[in-house]
Each structure stands twice: as C-alpha cells, then as structure tokens.
Design a protein around this motif. Sequence first.
Motif, PDB file in Angstrom:
ATOM      1  N   GLY A  95      31.477  43.366  45.157  1.00 41.46           N
ATOM      2  CA  GLY A  95      31.688  42.334  44.427  1.00 41.46           C
ATOM      3  C   GLY A  95      32.637  42.908  43.106  1.00 41.46           C
ATOM      4  O   GLY A  95      32.521  44.210  42.741  1.00 41.46           O
ATOM      5  N   LEU A 106      33.064  37.839  42.021  1.00 38.86           N
ATOM      6  CA  LEU A 106      33.780  37.567  43.422  1.00 38.86           C
ATOM      7  C   LEU A 106      33.333  38.498  44.465  1.00 38.86           C
ATOM      8  O   LEU A 106      33.301  39.721  44.019  1.00 38.86           O
ATOM      9  N   LEU A 107      33.004  37.776  45.455  1.00 39.36           N
ATOM     10  CA  LEU A 107      32.644  38.672  46.742  1.00 39.36           C
ATOM     11  C   LEU A 107      33.738  38.781  47.707  1.00 39.36           C
ATOM     12  O   LEU A 107      34.547  37.681  47.895  1.00 39.36           O
ATOM     13  N   ASN A 117      33.615  41.408  38.937  1.00 40.80           N
ATOM     14  CA  ASN A 117      33.493  40.557  37.866  1.00 40.80           C
ATOM     15  C   ASN A 117      34.799  39.673  37.738  1.00 40.80           C
ATOM     16  O   ASN A 117      36.013  39.958  37.743  1.00 40.80           O
ATOM     17  N   ASP A 150      35.647  36.243  49.857  1.00 38.05           N
ATOM     18  CA  ASP A 150      34.650  35.237  50.446  1.00 38.05           C
ATOM     19  C   ASP A 150      34.403  34.326  49.525  1.00 38.05           C
ATOM     20  O   ASP A 150      34.886  33.141  49.754  1.00 38.05           O
ATOM     21  N   LYS A 151      33.855  34.475  48.323  1.00 38.85           N
ATOM     22  CA  LYS A 151      33.433  33.299  47.665  1.00 38.85           C
ATOM     23  C   LYS A 151      32.956  33.671  45.977  1.00 38.85           C
ATOM     24  O   LYS A 151      32.810  35.161  45.978  1.00 38.85           O
ATOM     25  N   ILE A 152      32.808  33.105  45.049  1.00 42.86           N
ATOM     26  CA  ILE A 152      32.537  33.387  43.606  1.00 42.86           C
ATOM     27  C   ILE A 152      31.154  32.779  43.638  1.00 42.86           C
ATOM     28  O   ILE A 152      30.867  31.705  44.053  1.00 42.86           O
ATOM     29  N   ILE A 153      30.315  33.644  43.183  1.00 45.16           N
ATOM     30  CA  ILE A 153      28.885  33.317  42.905  1.00 45.16           C
ATOM     31  C   ILE A 153      28.488  33.510  41.407  1.00 45.16           C
ATOM     32  O   ILE A 153      28.852  34.398  40.644  1.00 45.16           O
ATOM     33  N   PRO A 154      27.736  32.617  40.935  1.00 48.74           N
ATOM     34  CA  PRO A 154      27.496  32.507  39.233  1.00 48.74           C
ATOM     35  C   PRO A 154      25.943  33.533  39.247  1.00 48.74           C
ATOM     36  O   PRO A 154      25.061  33.160  40.044  1.00 48.74           O
ATOM     37  N   LEU A 155      25.856  34.499  38.347  1.00 48.44           N
ATOM     38  CA  LEU A 155      24.644  35.329  38.164  1.00 48.44           C
ATOM     39  C   LEU A 155      24.906  36.071  36.639  1.00 48.44           C
ATOM     40  O   LEU A 155      25.898  36.353  36.164  1.00 48.44           O
ATOM     41  N   ILE A 196      21.571  39.234  48.077  1.00 47.69           N
ATOM     42  CA  ILE A 196      21.897  37.788  48.026  1.00 47.69           C
ATOM     43  C   ILE A 196      21.665  37.241  49.383  1.00 47.69           C
ATOM     44  O   ILE A 196      22.178  37.847  50.271  1.00 47.69           O
ATOM     45  N   ASP A 197      20.795  36.687  49.525  1.00 47.42           N
ATOM     46  CA  ASP A 197      20.342  36.184  51.050  1.00 47.42           C
ATOM     47  C   ASP A 197      19.795  37.229  51.992  1.00 47.42           C
ATOM     48  O   ASP A 197      20.457  37.215  52.956  1.00 47.42           O
TER      49      ASP A 197
END
Length: 287
Positions: A13, A2-3, A15, A92-97, A121-122
């Motif tokens: 971030g 989670l960002l 987890n 912000d958002k959740i990213i999978p990694l 990230i980007d």
Amino acid sequence: MLLFTLFGRQVFGINVLKIKEIIPYHAMNTLPGANPAIIGIARLRGQPFPVIDLSSALGMTTTKDVAEFADCSIIISEFNRSLQGFLVKKVDKIIPLGWDAIQPPPASSGRFNYITGVINIDDKIVEVIDVERVLNEVAPPKDSTGKGVSLSDEQLELLRRKLILVVDDSGLARKQVSQTLAMIGIDPVMANDGKEALQLLHALHAEGRTVDLIISDIEMPEMDGYTLTRELRKDQDFASVYILLHTSLAGAVSKEYATASGANAALTKFVTEELAEAVLEGLGQDH
C-alpha cells in the motif's frame, strides 16, 4: 491507501495523497550510471522523472527484462518535492482508512526494512511501503540549498538548553532531522509515532521537563501527526507547545490540514536549511 501487487502475491500500500496519476508501462529512455532499480526516465506534461522498479528496490527481485513489464503499471507520485514513478505489477483498489488502523511492522530484515506499517484487511496482511527510505537509497534528493545557517555563540548556547521532540516512524527521517538539529546545537528526544510521543511527553512532564518544540511527521501508524496535534491541543499541559508538522506530502495539502488540526506550521521534507530555519522561527530565535 492504494493497494497493489508486485511480482508475487503479497499486497502493498501507498498513501493516495502522494499519487498524481497511474499510467500503463511504456518504453522509455534509460539513465546511464543510475541505480539498477531505475528502469528509465518518463515525463509527465513535460516534466521528467525516474521510474523505479519497486520490486527490485525492495530487494525482492533483480530488475527484469523489459518484455516482462508489458502489462505493468506506473504509479506517478509526488514525494519530498519531486516526481517519481513506481513500476508495479497490478494496481488493485483504493481503500479508505485512518492511520490508527495501521500497525507497526514486525522487527525483521529484508523487505521489512522498507515497510513502515501493516494493515489487516479481510484476513490478509497489507504492507505499507516506506517510500522515503526507498527513494533515499535509489534516487536520493539534493539535501541542501547551500545557504547555511549562521548563529552567534550566544544563540548556540541558548539553543543547547532547548528540548525538542522528534516524532517520525521512519528511522531515516529521524536521523536526518537529528543531524539538522545538531547543526544548531540541539540533541533531541525521539518517538516512533504519535502514541509513543504522547507517552514520552507525559513522562517528561512528570519529571518536570518542558518540551519547547515538537517536529512531527504526519503519516505514522497507530497515531498520525494530525491526531497527535489535536490530542495535545486538548491537554492543558501541552496546549501551547509549538508544533511543526514535517511531511513528505504536498505543501498545500499539508498546510491546510495542519492549520485545521492546530499545528503552528507545516514544512515539506527535506531541505536541511529550511528545517533549521523553521525550528529557529518556532523557538523565537532571530538569526
């Protein structure tokens, strides 16, 4: 992962497996005598928990006036057997990694003392927060059950000959585990992550030294505990070593994945006597 942001542009971030809910900020009762970073006590379905101004806890700002919290969010997390809330500016958002995408943090001071890894990230750097250290400093959990561990002189002498590897990216966690092992007469060797642990195991094996038990964190940059376990189970030199995954994640989640990865046991951090008992069980010691 989670960002989110705090009171600045840097992205952080945490987890998502630690997160129970995300709620808007609301007024709450204060806790007299608490750490200044604790802005109040909230409740989740009747269960009270402290809410920590994460920006203040990281040493980035002093605690702000409550009027500035109006458009903030509270991330409610379950960590080391307890609930706590983290006040953040914007989710912000959740990213999978995978954890292999996370690199160790730069050696520095200030807030980097509270960062356990970084992600690109980007073309933007995301800093993964060492929640374990934040909580230990702001709202430390009770460490001991008070039961104690009773061992005979013969058992202590036998245990002194055992070689245990502790794998954890948190310096605080390594210190806690080391102090627990000292209670039963064991001086462990240490690694900061799974990748370093593999290198150390092969070096020890080349010297003719056998590791009797591995205590590994799960969440680590470059190589997590699950991946480390799977790699060891594929290697005939280490396929039978006893592996205890020691984690801040919720017990049901960690035990299910621990079994699937090939670990012998999983234990939620951090209770001194429970860890000592788990180590004794892994070494086949009655007490």
